[in-house]
Design a protein around this motif. Structure first.
Motif, short mmCIF file in Angstrom:
data_model
loop_
_atom_site.label_atom_id
_atom_site.label_comp_id
_atom_site.label_asym_id
_atom_site.label_seq_id
_atom_site.Cartn_x
_atom_site.Cartn_y
_atom_site.Cartn_z
N THR A 14 7.33 3.05 6.92
CA THR A 14 7.96 4.49 6.58
C THR A 14 6.59 5.23 6.08
N VAL A 15 5.33 4.65 5.96
CA VAL A 15 4.16 5.30 5.44
C VAL A 15 3.85 6.66 5.95
N LEU A 71 0.86 -1.16 -0.18
CA LEU A 71 0.11 -0.06 0.19
C LEU A 71 0.93 1.18 -0.23
N LEU A 72 2.11 0.96 0.66
CA LEU A 72 2.98 2.32 0.35
C LEU A 72 3.14 3.01 -1.22
N ASP A 73 3.20 2.03 -2.02
CA ASP A 73 3.38 2.30 -3.63
C ASP A 73 1.96 2.85 -3.90
N VAL A 74 0.95 2.68 -3.15
CA VAL A 74 -0.39 3.20 -3.69
C VAL A 74 -0.34 4.72 -3.18
N ASP A 103 -9.40 -11.30 -2.27
CA ASP A 103 -8.17 -10.80 -2.68
C ASP A 103 -7.67 -10.12 -1.43
N PHE A 104 -6.39 -9.84 -1.64
CA PHE A 104 -5.55 -9.25 -0.37
C PHE A 104 -4.65 -8.18 -0.92
N ILE A 105 -4.23 -7.43 -0.30
CA ILE A 105 -3.18 -6.39 -0.31
C ILE A 105 -2.17 -6.70 0.86
N LEU A 143 -4.15 0.99 -7.38
CA LEU A 143 -4.27 0.12 -6.31
C LEU A 143 -4.60 -1.33 -6.94
N ALA A 144 -5.11 -1.43 -8.11
CA ALA A 144 -5.25 -2.74 -8.81
C ALA A 144 -3.78 -3.52 -9.02
#
Length: 320
Positions: free
Chosen positions: A143-144, A110-113, A133-135, A120-121
């Motif tokens: 670090t977010v 999720l940091l990249d998002v 599904d999962f993230i 997100l996809a």
């Protein structure tokens, strides 16, 4: 984690039918997840809609069994036929591990998002259930909060990112770390419902007080009102006098939020999480599995009824 298999009795229970009502040509000794989904589609046996629910499992106090509860809850929702997205917000990646995966094996989180604007996809992963599904999460997520600090509209990054995928799901379940920071604030601002797992001890009261103060400040400062707050007593041992006294105190001080369902202390539950398996895979007949099912039996009718009432009144929104 191994791909789970189900008996005809288990499949019938998940579909809400009797084993005999399954057509003879579709009966098997053992069903895999894809078989169950195909059978559900063929028989058109889908659960009643609750709209899109975004549900956050959070307690500022650690050690409440939040992750094992949230992952088994999300898993069971998927087994019952709902399309579910589980989002691991904790840099320790325990929710990812509870599904049988290692967070470090995934390049993006999720940091990249939230920080690098990756759609997100591109971060969503498939589990062993076709409709879950999962993230994932790993140590990079630590670090977010710092990365979000200088950003404009930082409280709404997660809510906005979800817009790209949320139409694909019935439930989005967040598993949050036991802390307060910008990431958890994002999760609170994205959520419709808040689940607060607590232990039946008096240390839990301080965490509850702080959490409810935070929720109130969101209402006042950011105009975000949660639809439901559910307090869930977890890992309860009725043989302990202190536990019974703490439960009575919770019933006295938080009667409008406290779920009647209690998750009993269950060694199978803890063992399953440590092995990277939801309790419904490790032992679907265990006390832990039965109690989570009972919790769902309590919560789902409320959500379904509230959604139906909103639809009738013309106030239902995409977010449930």
């Amino acid at each position: 984690m191994e791909v789970p298999t189900y008996s005809s009795k288990q499949v019938a229970e998940m579909l809400g039918v009797t084993p005999k009502s399954i057509p003879a040509e579709l009966r098997k000794d053992a069903y895999g997840p894809e078989d169950v989904w195909e059978l559900r589609t063929t028989l058109n046996k889908f659960p009643p809609t609750a709209g899109l629910r975004k549900q956050l499992f959070l307690n500022f106090k650690g050690g409440t069994g939040k992750t094992s509860l949230s992952t088994s809850y999300a898993w069971r929702l998927a087994e019952l036929g709902y399309a579910v997205l589980l989002i691991d917000l904790d840099s320790q990646g325990h929710a990812t591990k509870c599904l049988g995966y290692e967070g470090e094996d995934f390049e993006k989180t999720l940091l990249d998002v939230l920080v690098r604007k990756t759609p997100l996809a591109q971060v969503v992963q498939k589990s062993t259930l076709p409709n879950l599904d999962f993230i994932p999460s790993n140590l990079s997520m630590s670090t977010v909060d710092l990365a979000l600090m200088p950003m404009a509209g930082r409280e709404f990054k997660l809510r906005n990112a979800l817009k790209d995928v949320e139409a694909q799901y019935d439930f989005i379940v967040f598993d949050a770390p036991p802390s307060f920071g910008l990431l958890n604030l994002n999760a609170l601002m994205a959520a419709n419902d808040l689940f607060v797992p607590v232990l039946a001890d008096f240390l839990s009261f301080h965490g509850l007080k702080l959490l409810f103060e935070t929720v109130q400040s969101l209402e006042e400062d950011l105009n975000h009102v949660l639809d439901h707050v559910f307090i869930v007593v977890n890992s309860f041992n009725a043989t302990f006098k202190l536990a019974k006294e703490a439960l009575e105190a919770l019933q006295t001080h938080y009667p409008e939020y406290l779920l009647p369902t209690i998750i009993r202390q269950c060694t199978k539950f803890a063992q399953a999480s440590s092995e990277g398996r939801p309790v419904f895979v490790a032992d679907p007949t265990s006390k832990g599995a039965n109690d989570i099912q009972a919790m769902l039996d309590n919560v789902l009718p409320r959500l379904v009824a509230a959604h139906a009432a909103a639809v009738k009144a013309g106030t239902a929104t995409k977010a449930g």
